[in-house]
Every structure is written in C-alpha cells, then in structure tokens.
Design a protein around this motif. Structure first.
Motif, short mmCIF file in Angstrom:
data_model
loop_
_atom_site.label_atom_id
_atom_site.label_comp_id
_atom_site.label_asym_id
_atom_site.label_seq_id
_atom_site.Cartn_x
_atom_site.Cartn_y
_atom_site.Cartn_z
N ARG A 22 3.83 10.55 -6.84
CA ARG A 22 4.75 10.94 -7.91
C ARG A 22 4.00 11.25 -9.21
N ILE A 23 2.98 10.44 -9.51
CA ILE A 23 2.16 10.67 -10.70
C ILE A 23 1.39 11.98 -10.55
N HIS A 24 0.79 12.17 -9.38
CA HIS A 24 0.03 13.39 -9.13
C HIS A 24 0.92 14.62 -9.27
N SER A 25 2.10 14.56 -8.70
CA SER A 25 3.04 15.67 -8.78
C SER A 25 3.42 15.97 -10.24
N ALA A 26 3.67 14.92 -11.02
CA ALA A 26 4.04 15.11 -12.42
C ALA A 26 2.89 15.72 -13.22
N CYS A 27 1.66 15.35 -12.88
CA CYS A 27 0.48 15.84 -13.61
C CYS A 27 0.09 17.26 -13.21
N THR A 28 0.31 17.61 -11.95
CA THR A 28 -0.18 18.89 -11.44
C THR A 28 0.91 19.92 -11.19
N PRO A 75 6.23 11.12 4.52
CA PRO A 75 6.08 12.35 3.72
C PRO A 75 5.09 12.18 2.56
N TYR A 76 5.03 10.97 1.99
CA TYR A 76 4.08 10.72 0.91
C TYR A 76 2.65 10.62 1.43
N LEU A 77 2.49 10.07 2.62
CA LEU A 77 1.15 10.06 3.24
C LEU A 77 0.68 11.49 3.49
N ASP A 78 1.59 12.33 3.95
CA ASP A 78 1.25 13.73 4.18
C ASP A 78 0.89 14.43 2.88
N TYR A 79 1.69 14.20 1.83
CA TYR A 79 1.41 14.78 0.52
C TYR A 79 0.04 14.29 0.03
N ALA A 80 -0.21 12.99 0.14
CA ALA A 80 -1.48 12.42 -0.31
C ALA A 80 -2.66 13.04 0.44
N ALA A 81 -2.52 13.20 1.73
CA ALA A 81 -3.59 13.81 2.52
C ALA A 81 -3.82 15.26 2.11
N ASP A 82 -2.74 15.98 1.86
CA ASP A 82 -2.85 17.39 1.46
C ASP A 82 -3.47 17.57 0.08
N HIS A 83 -3.34 16.54 -0.78
CA HIS A 83 -3.81 16.66 -2.16
C HIS A 83 -4.98 15.72 -2.50
N VAL A 133 0.84 -1.19 0.00
CA VAL A 133 0.00 0.00 0.00
C VAL A 133 0.88 1.25 0.00
N ALA A 134 1.94 1.27 0.83
CA ALA A 134 2.82 2.44 0.92
C ALA A 134 3.52 2.70 -0.41
N GLU A 135 3.99 1.65 -1.08
CA GLU A 135 4.64 1.84 -2.38
C GLU A 135 3.64 2.39 -3.40
N THR A 136 2.41 1.91 -3.35
CA THR A 136 1.38 2.38 -4.27
C THR A 136 1.07 3.85 -4.04
N ILE A 137 0.94 4.23 -2.79
CA ILE A 137 0.67 5.64 -2.47
C ILE A 137 1.84 6.52 -2.90
N ALA A 157 2.66 19.98 -8.49
CA ALA A 157 2.80 20.14 -7.04
C ALA A 157 4.15 19.57 -6.60
N ASP A 158 4.76 20.21 -5.61
CA ASP A 158 6.07 19.78 -5.13
C ASP A 158 5.96 18.52 -4.29
N LEU A 159 6.82 17.55 -4.59
CA LEU A 159 6.90 16.34 -3.79
C LEU A 159 7.68 16.61 -2.51
N PRO A 160 7.45 15.82 -1.47
CA PRO A 160 8.22 16.00 -0.24
C PRO A 160 9.69 15.67 -0.46
N GLU A 161 10.55 16.36 0.26
CA GLU A 161 11.98 16.11 0.19
C GLU A 161 12.44 15.42 1.46
N GLY A 162 13.29 14.42 1.31
CA GLY A 162 13.85 13.73 2.47
C GLY A 162 12.84 12.83 3.15
N ALA A 163 13.36 11.99 4.01
CA ALA A 163 12.53 11.00 4.69
C ALA A 163 11.72 11.60 5.83
#
Length: 191
Positions: free
Chosen positions: A41-47, A63-71, A32-36, A49-55
C-alpha cells in the motif's frame, strides 16, 4: 492509548486495517503477511502503481504477494502468518520505500545502534530508517531489538511517520568510546 493518533493516521491513510469485530488490536503481533500488505500500500501510494483488486484465489494476502514480487518489495518467507520481527519489518518497509529519497534528519553513526551489527540482514534498512527519523530506538542508546516481534500499535506509529514526514523525530547516536581502565592484579576476583 499511547498510539491512538498513530492508529487513526495509519487507518486514514489506508495503510492499516482493523482486525475482526472492529478492533484494531494495538498490542497484538503484526504478521509477515500484514506487513507485506502495508508495504504494498505504501509502495503504491509512493509510485502510483495499481494495487490488486479483490481477494483472488488462495489466501487473502496472495494478491499482495504477487504485487510485491512484481515490484521488488520483498523476498520469500517460510510462514506469512508468523509474527514479523522488527528487523524484517524494517527491511520490508525499506524495500517499499526504495524508490523514494528519504531526507536525512538524524545523525546516526554507523555502528552506534547497539544491537544491529554490521552485516546483519536488516543493517542497511534500519540505518536508513533511523537516518530518516522513522525509527528512533526504544531507549536513549537507540536500541532497536531486531529479533523481537513488533506490535500493531508500534507499527502504526512507524507507518504514521512514513506517511507524514512532520511526525518524524531526529535522533543523534554516536559510537560510544571504549575506555579501558586497568585493574590492579590484586583486585581481580580470581587472584
């Protein structure tokens, strides 16, 4: 390997990474985490939007869960390290693509995918991705297997179709006509 070109594309587009020791693990389950992470990454490329930097703090995928929740890319899962089902994969990818208009290249009647019932959580996402030629089914009937897990190789093939529209495949699926054939009473087994 059947998906070598897809793996290369998914890696070159920056959507999928390998696993430890430089291996891609084509037959391994996707979590699930890899899919999110891929959806972000797909959402960022399409829109744009900046991806999170660093772990950051916590798990590698926080950081990806946070990005996903924000978007608005996902909803909560109980176990992010569990294998993702094909149905959940479709829903997560569809939510990452929600802001994109996906051209319809297939002809898929609603109700034609034999194992995706109307009202299923993945119904709309699966049909949208079939319409766009990203999903095609695993047989001539268009079987999707929403409850099965998806391998990393299968995911790479789908990611390649998302990233490169020229790889999409048009399918035609129609609802099979039910043909009632009466059986004489004397031919019934429990007669």
């Amino acid at each position: 390997i059947w998906c070598a070109d897809n793996v290369k594309s998914a890696y070159e587009f920056g959507i999928m990474d390998g696993r430890e020791e430089g291996r891609f693990d084509v037959g391994g389950s996707l979590t699930v985490a890899e899919t999110i992470t891929m959806a972000c990454r797909i959402h960022s490329a399409c829109t744009g939007a900046d991806l999170p930097e660093g772990a950051g703090a916590g798990t590698w995928y926080q950081p990806y869960l946070d990005y996903a929740a924000d978007h608005g890319v996902l909803w909560a899962f109980a176990d992010y390290n569990a294998p993702v089902s094909r149905g959940d994969f479709a829903v997560i990818m569809d939510s990452a693509l929600a802001e994109m208009t996906l051209p319809v290249i297939s002809s898929v009647e609603r109700g034609a995918i034999p194992d995706v019932a109307e009202g299923a959580a993945c119904y709309e996402a699966v049909y949208r991705l079939y319409d766009a030629g990203i999903l095609t089914g695993s047989d001539e009937r268009g079987t999707f297997s929403p409850d099965s897990s998806i391998t990393r190789g299968e995911a790479a093939a789908l990611i390649s179709r998302i990233a490169d529209p020229s790889l999409r495949t048009a399918v035609t699926l129609t609802v099979p006509e039910f043909v009632f054939t009466p059986v004489p009473v004397d031919q019934l087994q429990n007669y």
